[in-house]
Enzyme design. Structure first.
Site, PDB file in Angstrom:
ATOM      1  N   ARG A   1       0.845  -1.191   0.000  1.00 26.00           N
ATOM      2  CA  ARG A   1       0.000   0.000   0.000  1.00 26.00           C
ATOM      3  C   ARG A   1       0.883   1.245   0.000  1.00 26.00           C
ATOM      4  NH1 ARG A   1      -4.193  -1.921   4.814  1.00 26.00           N
ATOM      5  NH2 ARG A   1      -5.050  -3.745   3.715  1.00 26.00           N
TER       6      ARG A   1
ATOM      7  N   ARG B   1      11.289   5.793   4.210  1.00 22.24           N
ATOM      8  CA  ARG B   1      11.400   7.248   4.270  1.00 22.24           C
ATOM      9  C   ARG B   1      12.078   7.700   5.556  1.00 22.24           C
ATOM     10  NH1 ARG B   1       5.355   8.933   3.001  1.00 22.24           N
ATOM     11  NH2 ARG B   1       6.155  11.009   3.528  1.00 22.24           N
TER      12      ARG B   1
ATOM     13  N   ASP C   1       2.037   5.077  -0.225  1.00 18.11           N
ATOM     14  CA  ASP C   1       1.410   6.284   0.299  1.00 18.11           C
ATOM     15  C   ASP C   1       1.205   7.331  -0.783  1.00 18.11           C
ATOM     16  OD1 ASP C   1       1.458   5.198   2.874  1.00 18.11           O
ATOM     17  OD2 ASP C   1       3.465   5.992   3.280  1.00 18.11           O
TER      18      ASP C   1
ATOM     19  N   TYR D   1      12.908  -1.233  -2.871  1.00 18.56           N
ATOM     20  CA  TYR D   1      12.527   0.169  -3.001  1.00 18.56           C
ATOM     21  C   TYR D   1      13.734   0.998  -3.422  1.00 18.56           C
ATOM     22  CZ  TYR D   1       8.012  -0.404  -0.599  1.00 18.56           C
ATOM     23  OH  TYR D   1       6.736  -0.774  -0.253  1.00 18.56           O
TER      24      TYR D   1
END
Length: 249
Positions: free
Chosen positions: A51, A200, A53, A111
């Site tokens: 999911r 992040r 953001d 990522y």
């Protein structure tokens, strides 16, 4: 019913995230609207592997969905791709086993995070790389990032309010490099799962280390103390990309 697995990419700039939500545009809802048209007006539910953001992008998000009959997978891919909005691309579609689940089948993710360290910033990349206009020591970040590799409790890098109780994850690869073509910093993380805003928060911490405002050993301290307050700020989502998802056979 026949189950299909698809790889999709999307520009997250105008999405409030992958997951369907009221009063906001999402990748899941846009795909479900397209599939409804392709399925003669019948509702279709899309399940995603992760999911992402608001503002976060994807090269290799994986989804699955069920349709009542067998379809030619290339025609299905073409229909999904051409009838979905321009900021979604359907890369591949294949028929999957009935028990395949994009989210719950065992998998690992990679990522990437792009940082524009230029002064001034590149305005053409403002939605696709996070700007950090302060001096950075790449060698310090390359040394510190290695402390993230391995199996750890990542509580110190998790956003507050997460409902996940088990915060132990394994990172198999963590590196940061300077792209000689763009001049951007490219952070890469691979692992068996990532917590809410974990990538992040790790990037935000590494940037403070690179700027000399945190010691190079701060990663070890955060992992040991499991205290979010010891980590750096959450980097903006516009630099984050879900690059690839690997499923165990």
């Amino acid at each position: 019913m026949t189950r299909y697995k698809a790889i999709i990419s999307y520009d997250g700039t105008l999405f409030s995230g992958f997951q369907r939500q009221p009063e906001a545009r999402s990748v899941q809802e846009e795909l479900e609207k397209t599939l409804k048209r392709l399925n003669r007006g019948q509702e279709v539910t899309v399940h995603g592997a992760g999911r992402t953001d608001a503002g976060v992008h994807a090269y290799g998000q994986v989804i699955h969905f069920d349709l009542p009959e067998v379809r030619d997978v290339e025609k299905l891919r073409f229909g999904l791709d051409t009838q979905s909005p321009d900021d979604i691309d359907v890369v591949a579609v294949e028929q999957a086993s009935d028990d395949f689940h994009a989210r719950y089948n065992k998998h690992s993710k990679t990522y990437e995070f792009l940082v524009d360290n230029g002064r001034p910033k590149n305005p053409m990349m403002r939605h696709y790389a996070t700007h950090y206009p302060y001096p950075l020591d790449l060698a310090l970040m390359q040394e510190a990032i290695q402390d993230l590799v391995g199996t750890h409790d990542f509580t110190g890098f998790t956003a507050s309010g997460t409902s996940v109780e088990d915060k132990v994850r394994t990172i198999t690869e963590a590196r940061v490099e300077l792209d000689p073509h763009t001049g951007f910093l490219v952070f890469t993380f691979s692992g068996n799962g990532f917590l809410y805003k974990q990538v992040r928060n790790m990037v935000g911490t590494l940037l403070k280390i690179g700027n000399g405002r945190m010691p190079v050993g701060q990663i070890k301290v955060i992992l040991d103390k499991m205290d979010r307050n010891l980590a750096g700020p959450t980097a903006a989502g516009n630099g984050l990309y879900l690059k690839e998802i690997y499923y165990d056979n």
